[in-house]
Design an enzyme around this catalytic site. Structure first.
Site, PDB file in Angstrom:
ATOM      1  N   HIS A 261       0.767  -1.135   0.237  1.00  0.00           N
ATOM      2  CA  HIS A 261       0.163  -0.434   0.172  1.00  0.00           C
ATOM      3  C   HIS A 261       0.785   1.210   0.174  1.00  0.00           C
ATOM      4  O   HIS A 261       0.561   2.509  -0.230  1.00  0.00           O
ATOM      5  CB  HIS A 261      -0.763  -0.011   1.771  1.00  0.00           C
ATOM      6  CG  HIS A 261      -2.004   1.470   1.032  1.00  0.00           C
ATOM      7  ND1 HIS A 261      -1.429   2.416   2.117  1.00  0.00           N
ATOM      8  CD2 HIS A 261      -2.388   1.687   0.750  1.00  0.00           C
ATOM      9  CE1 HIS A 261      -2.617   3.669   1.649  1.00  0.00           C
ATOM     10  NE2 HIS A 261      -3.281   2.916   0.902  1.00  0.00           N
TER      11      HIS A 261
ATOM     12  N   CYS B  61      33.252   4.195 -26.417  1.00  0.00           N
ATOM     13  CA  CYS B  61      31.908   4.478 -25.273  1.00  0.00           C
ATOM     14  C   CYS B  61      32.422   5.884 -24.149  1.00  0.00           C
ATOM     15  O   CYS B  61      32.704   5.301 -23.505  1.00  0.00           O
ATOM     16  CB  CYS B  61      32.104   3.403 -24.636  1.00  0.00           C
ATOM     17  SG  CYS B  61      33.433   2.285 -23.818  1.00  0.00           S
TER      18      CYS B  61
END
Length: 789
Positions: A415, A744
């Site tokens: 919840h 990269c």
């Protein structure tokens, strides 16, 4: 009214019947009608319609009570709610409704072959379980109701739950007219999960909205503990695009929760929590076959509804069968903007007080308020950090006033987690001892560091950035990502890129495996203290080596799935010796080096007896990702490969572990970060499928500059003509032998002129950090247009 007007079998309803039987029962009807034929188990049952509810209200004169009490709901909520529920409790079922209910109940017993069958009696409001409303949990459910008399007495209580205090408050807050909401009651064959297991599944990643995933949480016993967050549940992530191939097992990740308690039915048949045994806590509540079956069902449900779904499941402990007991549209991630991302990042560091499961990917600071129950809500101040053992719907008013929420227990489907996402605030669930540690502190709650959320002492500076990638132009040069953290890879799945150009597994080893691979293979060589730590770390796995393969394969799989089917280039480990030594048990296996940067690293380790077995575990993990999970978009890459002879040795070592270049389309790349890689590019190109330029190492080894030496920082520049000439030469020679070339490094992000140089040189791909994608894509597109003009 006829019986058919007052009730009907689930099979008779569809999702278009919300006005008659509410969202929950309409969905159960849809599932029974359309998913049962596809093998999805949905327990049989029937629904009392909203006409039955209205008949009960009219028969007992409750309209007058509602008209008298509801105008005062905002000022005297508890008193109003109690009086309305008392009116329902004092009511009696009309004779026609009694006859309908008993007839259907007897028929249900005949349908399932059980006289007086135990049933679950659940509310189904006309304003819950809708695509744009999260109304679930406002009413009550009653379990294991057995016999006609007990059923007849339970239905009025279910009707009354339309006016629980939290349901009244919810409608008042959202401006819903009470008279427009009615209640249906579902009477469903009871699944004995009290002696089995239950939980929740979402057909997307609840934190990032990634759609190709089923996320399953579960625990022993009835599912209420998982929904409320009373337990820390088991959790699985399953990759849906590969679920239809029965030869694959695409479970990307799994974790075993503590599952401290189990909800059973007591002697009075009311839910009761008992402590779980140590073996139950250590054992998953579902096996892999059950996880895959459940994931397939969830994927079929989402496909049928054509939207992400929030699904409740239960396993009957008496029969061993799985069931879907509820399905509703997911209402948070599926409603989000898909062309923009807000990112948060800490700009300071501090003492970590507690940690747990991160929810919300945000950061917030404030004063802590530890609340034992809602009776303490008056102490809470707006903008504070709410700390509680757990939350339920009664807590929502105070949750709305919080900057962040921290709970001791719960998982991603609890919840507290669900409401926090709806409110758009940070939350950490399953933090263990937050209520006993955080009282009196001012803290920073960070959910922006991956799956683990951390609560830091004090107020730390942080930055929020808004990334809008709508309308980005297409580029001929492939734009890819650099990624290390699997959780962060999932965050960036929406970016318009062509895969991952560098997946660094060092992060996975350090944060998920935590131990040196050789220490896991040879714990007998460790100190007693380290042996004990290894035993604790790996206790839920058959062997320490299997622990490493499991954790590494899971991390790589999450990264690969985030960009599937685009290529994901995974670099084998490239720790330096001093970094390896920092892993658990690592110092025993690592030599001391004066300059680890150019020492025993990369390829030279993989065929050396000091690490050969460890490299074997890395290879096993890659094979598991590609062959068992089916993520064949993974390309592997060898770092710091100095010579052609070394390349041959590494490829032979890989082959011994079942990774053969070209077999099952396996591609093998090599980092181009040493001048020898460039000088012999054509020769390296016959052994590998592609190159990825490591501009930092290539620059330092070309210029003879230690990149970590502050005294020489002004000399370190990737744009030096010597470095640029090597890159041009590499691209030309690689293309001559049919190899692709990417880069990269950070340089294309930092230097527009460097990006222009790469495009002009004809590089195939540029791999970037996520925050650089938008400006670099725009820059590259402009450069490509100028070149073609």
């Amino acid at each position: 009214m006829t019986q058919h007007t007052l009730a009907g079998w689930f099979d008779e309803f569809t999702r278009d019947d919300v006005s008659r039987v509410g969202g929950k029962n309409a969905s159960l009807g849809e599932l029974r009608q359309h998913l049962k034929t596809l093998g999805v188990n949905v327990p049989d049952g029937f629904a009392l319609t909203t006409d039955a509810y209205r008949q009960f209200v009219a028969y007992n004169g409750i309209e007058a009570v509602l008209a008298r009490e509801l105008p005062h709901a905002t000022t005297r909520l508890a008193e109003v709610g109690e009086r309305i529920r008392a009116a329902f409790a004092a009511g009696t079922l009309p004779p026609a409704l009694t006859e309908t209910l008993t007839t259907y109940y007897r028929d249900l017993g005949q349908r399932i072959g059980h006289r007086n069958p135990p049933v679950a009696v659940r509310s189904s409001a006309t304003a819950e379980d809708l695509p744009d409303a999260s109304f679930a949990g406002q009413q009550e459910s009653y379990l294991n109701i057995t016999g006609e008399a007990e059923l007849l007495s339970t239905v009025p209580r279910c009707f009354a739950s339309l006016y629980t205090n939290r349901a009244i408050a919810y409608r008042e807050h959202h401006g819903m007219a009470h008279a427009t909401v009615a209640l249906s009651v579902g009477i469903q064959q009871m699944v004995r999960s009290d002696v089995g297991a239950a939980g929740v599944a979402f057909t997307l990643d609840t934190e990032t909205g990634f759609r190709s995933l089923v996320m399953i949480t579960g625990a022993w016993g009835l599912g209420e503990n998982v929904v409320k967050g009373t337990v820390n549940p088991d959790e699985w992530r399953v990759f849906t695009p590969l679920l239809n191939d029965d030869t694959l097992r695409p479970i990307l990740d799994h974790s075993i929760g503590l599952k401290q308690i189990r909800m059973i039915l007591g002697v009075d048949q009311k839910p009761l929590n008992i402590e779980t045994s140590m073996s139950e806590r250590a054992r998953p509540c579902l096996n892999d076959d059950e996880v895959l079956q459940l994931a397939r069902w969830c994927a079929r449900i989402a496909q049928h509804y054509a939207r992400p779904m929030d699904i409740e499941w239960a396993k009957d402990g008496l029969t061993g069968t799985l069931h879907i007991v509820q399905a509703r549209p997911e209402t948070v991630q599926s409603q989000g903007v898909v062309s923009a991302i807000s990112t948060f990042s800490l700009e300071g560091s501090g003492t970590v007080l507690v940690s747990g499961v991160a929810v919300g990917q945000r950061i917030a600071s404030g004063k802590v308020f530890v609340l034992e129950s809602m009776r303490d809500a008056g102490r809470f101040e707006d903008g504070g950090i709410l700390v509680a053992r757990q939350t339920d719907p009664d807590w929502v008013p105070v949750m709305k006033r919080a900057a962040a929420i921290v709970t001791d227990t719960g998982g991603r489907t609890s919840h507290a987690a669900i409401v926090s996402r709806e409110l758009g605030i940070a939350a950490i669930v399953g933090a263990g001892n937050a209520t006993s540690v955080l009282g009196g502190h001012t803290v920073t709650v960070s959910c922006a560091e991956g799956h683990i959320g951390r609560v830091y002492e004090g107020v730390l500076p942080f930055r929020e950035e808004h990334l809008d990638y709508s309308g980005l132009p297409a580029t001929k040069t492939a734009i890819m990502l650099n990624v290390a953290d699997p959780a962060m890879a999932m965050r960036w799945w929406r970016l318009p890129v062509g895969g991952i150009g560098l997946a660094r597994i060092e992060f996975v080893i350090e944060h998920m495996a935590k131990a040196h691979p050789m220490a896991l293979l040879h714990p007998e060589r460790l100190s007693v203290e380290d042996q004990s730590a290894i035993a604790t770390l790996t206790e839920l796995h058959d062997t320490p080596a299997e622990f490493f393969v499991d954790r590494l394969s899971s991390g790589v799989a999450m990264i690969a799935a985030s960009q599937w089917p685009d290529p994901v280039i995974v670099r084998f480990s490239d720790f330096k010796t001093n970094e390896y030594a920092g892993l658990l048990g690592g110092r025993v296996f690592e030599p001391h080096e004066e300059n680890p940067m150019i020492g025993f690293r990369g390829a030279s380790r993989y065929y050396d007896d000091r690490y050969r077995e460890g490299f074997g575990l890395e290879c096993q993990a890659i094979r598991r990702v590609r062959e068992q999970m089916g993520l064949r978009n993974v390309i592997v890459m060898i770092p710091f490969c100095r010579t052609l002879e070394e390349a041959d040795k590494v490829l032979a070592e890989m082959a011994q572990h079942g990774l053969v270049r070209g077999h099952e389309d396996l591609q093998v790349y090599v980092m181009a970060e040493i001048p020898s890689n460039v000088v012999l590019a054509r020769e390296f190109g016959t052994r590998f499928d592609g190159f990825s330029i490591g501009s930092n190492d290539l620059t330092q080894l070309t210029l003879g500059v230690d990149r970590d030496n502050a005294l020489l920082a002004t000399l370190f520049d990737e744009r030096n003509p010597a470095v640029l000439r090597l890159i041009e030469q590499l691209i030309a020679d690689a293309h001559a032998v049919g190899c692709k070339v990417g880069i990269c490094g950070q340089a294309p992000s930092d230097h527009p002129d460097f990006a222009e140089f790469l495009v002009r040189a004809g590089i195939d791909s540029i791999s970037l950090n996520p925050d650089s994608v938008v400006p670099v894509v725009q820059r590259v597109a402009t450069l490509e247009q100028l070149r073609s003009a």
